[in-house]
Design an enzyme around this catalytic site. Structure first.
Site, PDB file in Angstrom:
ATOM      1  N   GLY A 158      47.188  39.902  53.217  1.00 39.17           N
ATOM      2  CA  GLY A 158      47.062  39.398  54.569  1.00 39.17           C
ATOM      3  C   GLY A 158      47.387  40.408  55.645  1.00 39.17           C
ATOM      4  N   ARG A 218      40.763  43.373  42.606  1.00 42.56           N
ATOM      5  CA  ARG A 218      39.946  43.828  43.732  1.00 42.56           C
ATOM      6  C   ARG A 218      40.185  42.875  44.895  1.00 42.56           C
ATOM      7  NH1 ARG A 218      36.722  47.850  42.018  1.00 42.56           N
ATOM      8  NH2 ARG A 218      36.207  47.954  39.801  1.00 42.56           N
ATOM      9  N   ILE A 241      40.153  40.071  47.603  1.00 46.89           N
ATOM     10  CA  ILE A 241      39.702  38.673  47.670  1.00 46.89           C
ATOM     11  C   ILE A 241      39.222  38.384  49.093  1.00 46.89           C
ATOM     12  CG2 ILE A 241      40.327  36.257  47.351  1.00 46.89           C
ATOM     13  CD1 ILE A 241      42.489  37.153  45.418  1.00 46.89           C
ATOM     14  N   THR A 262      44.066  46.957  45.735  1.00 47.89           N
ATOM     15  CA  THR A 262      44.574  48.195  45.136  1.00 47.89           C
ATOM     16  C   THR A 262      43.554  48.815  44.191  1.00 47.89           C
ATOM     17  OG1 THR A 262      46.879  47.510  45.343  1.00 47.89           O
ATOM     18  CG2 THR A 262      46.388  49.176  43.688  1.00 47.89           C
ATOM     19  N   ASP A 311      42.533  31.080  49.651  1.00 46.24           N
ATOM     20  CA  ASP A 311      43.578  31.601  48.783  1.00 46.24           C
ATOM     21  C   ASP A 311      44.707  30.583  48.761  1.00 46.24           C
ATOM     22  OD1 ASP A 311      44.704  33.355  47.045  1.00 46.24           O
ATOM     23  OD2 ASP A 311      45.040  34.967  48.478  1.00 46.24           O
ATOM     24  N   LYS A 321      48.944  36.021  56.207  1.00 37.74           N
ATOM     25  CA  LYS A 321      48.615  34.894  55.331  1.00 37.74           C
ATOM     26  C   LYS A 321      49.711  33.840  55.405  1.00 37.74           C
ATOM     27  CE  LYS A 321      46.501  36.005  51.629  1.00 37.74           C
ATOM     28  NZ  LYS A 321      46.149  36.531  50.291  1.00 37.74           N
TER      29      LYS A 321
END
Length: 510
Positions: free
Chosen positions: A184, A211, A213, A219, A272, A304
């Site tokens: 976030g 990977r 989202i 990362t 998420d 987030k």
């Protein structure tokens, strides 16, 4: 799921690669006048079993106009071709897919009921075996979002996701360390720094990462610009044996395989959910063999997690679920009020990492300090040395160059280092006002980088030149936007021009 073929079926058609990328959902294409469609009662979106001479898959049906396919042929999307592995013009058998019984449990959850471990395991197993359509996966994610999973359901979901895939084990080591940030915050690429510092201190840290989202880079996306990340299990074990750590993509090794299928749909939904987030993170930690992990929970108005109360609730859930699943979890609530690094997007975030490793004067100090904080927590968690001592040791390892040497060893073991590419198009955006930047909208800034092409085009993204607290004039550059296509660059800038409140500046218009 790969199943034995029913060779007694007579519903056969010749295969043609129709050349359509349907991402990870297998799709087949049949003519509207196909005799099998008519006799079996197939319609668009029907779930169909397609069997070659050796393999079988379940796919969604698209009915096409007659001129698209020759009579007697069935078209397969790219992923359907990859999974079924038929020869061109091979005869395949099509028929009704078996009833997916776990959908009953899914419907139970839709109506607000609690699911037990057996029901959640059935759902996750069927998703892992590609028996759910994208619509059905979307339904599962949606009914689990918004705090609809109870703590016991999150525990059971985590265990089910671990049990659906392979696991790494490290019997020689009493402690296996890990870390995760729930995301976030643009540019918060601390993982490679933390892994290098902590493993240089002598600890084992096999880091498998996801990977992106909903962010401009994960990362794994950033590391892929620097080295190979698609390592199989034996390669991960070899790299860890050689270096004490790795920095690879978890999706390549079937650790919690349902999670990668769920992430693909979460990305499309820009969703998420809390319970799914916890199960996703911890299932991968457990599957990677981790015994101790830290969770970075940034908090900010446009992060987030928006407030301290929500962060503490999430931290308590992480700790509770971790304990129930046999992993020691420590959560660190951090400042998520503004971007951390200067680079946003895979290549630009890699540039930030290298600048810190090389101790360059223009390196992001906020990213450096965040990485050192997290590394000190991991060292304390592993050694019970205290945060002050852990911070002193982590700083020494980074400043001495030992962390960079360790990072280079990891890159070499994973396949060698890569040179960072540059984008073909860029735009420098100056401030429209003089004053002080008092806030930056993290979500909108991340969206700006994504509209430029990140993370799917690694060179795309942006580089911040000014952050919260900086004084600017109408000549001060706020950021440089990078893209590999003129169209995406213009598209992103159109979004920025409609959302100039991304940067809140106290002062008068010039």
């Amino acid at each position: 799921m790969i199943r034995q073929v029913n060779k007694g079926s007579h519903n056969q058609l010749k295969v043609v690669d129709i050349g359509i990328n349907t991402h990870q959902e297998p799709v087949i294409y049949m003519r509207e006048d196909c005799h099998i469609c008519r006799s079996e009662g197939f319609t668009s979106s029907s779930r169909i079993t397609v069997s070659s001479s050796t393999l079988s898959i379940v796919a969604s049906l698209n009915v096409v106009d007659n001129h698209v396919l020759e009579q007697g042929y069935v078209g397969l999307s790219k992923v359907a071709m990859q999974r079924l592995k038929p020869d061109l013009n091979e005869m395949v058998t099509v028929g009704h897919a078996d009833v997916v019984s776990s959908l009953t449990a899914l419907r139970k959850k839709v109506f607000g009921n609690t699911l037990n471990y057996t029901e959640l395991q059935a759902i996750i197993t069927d998703i892992s075996e590609h028996l759910y359509s994208d619509i059905e996966i979307s339904s599962f994610l949606t009914v689990c979002a918004g705090g609809r999973l109870l703590p016991d359901e999150i525990i059971d979901l985590t265990k089910a996701m671990v049990n659906a895939g392979k696991s790494l084990r490290w019997p020689k080591y009493d402690q296996v360390l890990d870390k995760h940030c729930i995301g976030g915050i643009p540019g918060n690429r601390t993982t490679p720094l933390v892994v290098s510092i902590v493993s240089a201190a002598g600890h084992i840290m096999p880091k498998t990462s996801s990977r992106a989202i909903t962010s401009p880079a994960g990362t794994a996306d950033t590391m892929e610009t620097l080295t190979e990340v698609n390592l199989d299990l034996s390669a991960i074990q070899r790299v860890v044996q050689e270096t004490g750590a790795c920095l690879c993509w978890g999706g390549a090794v079937n650790l919690s395989p349902a999670d990668d299928l769920l992430i693909r749909i979460e990305r499309a939904l820009d969703l998420d959910g809390e319970g799914q987030l916890i199960a996703s993170v911890l299932s991968k930690k457990i599957a990677a063999g981790s015994t101790h992990t830290i969770i970075d929970i940034p908090v900010g108005d446009t992060a987030k997690v928006r407030n301290r109360e929500s962060a503490e609730r999430l931290a308590n859930l992480f700790t509770k679920v971790g304990a129930a699943c046999g992993i020691h979890v420590r959560c660190i609530i951090t400042d998520g009020s503004k971007p951390i690094g200067s680079g946003i997007g895979p290549v630009e975030e890699a540039r930030d990492l290298l600048a810190i490793f090389k101790r360059q004067q223009d390196a992001s100090q906020e990213l450096r300090e965040r990485a050192l904080l997290l590394a000190s927590h991991l060292l304390d968690l592993a050694e019970n040395c205290g945060l002050a001592s852990g911070l002193e040791r982590a700083t020494s390892i980074l400043e001495s160059g030992k962390a960079y040497e360790q990072f280079k060893r990891i890159l070499s073991a994973q396949g060698g280092g890569k040179s960072l590419p540059s984008s073909r198009f860029q735009h420098v955006q100056p401030s429209s006002k003089s004053g002080t930047i008092v806030a930056i909208d993290n979500r909108k800034l991340a969206r700006l980088a994504k509209l430029a092409g990140a993370p799917f085009t690694p060179v795309s993204g942006l580089r911040l030149h000014s952050n919260v607290g900086d004084s600017v004039t109408s000549q001060t550059p706020l950021f440089t936007l990078f893209s590999d296509s003129q169209g995406e660059l213009e598209y992103a800038m159109s979004y920025y021009n409609d959302n100039t409140d991304i940067f809140s500046i106290s002062g008068r218009l010039q």
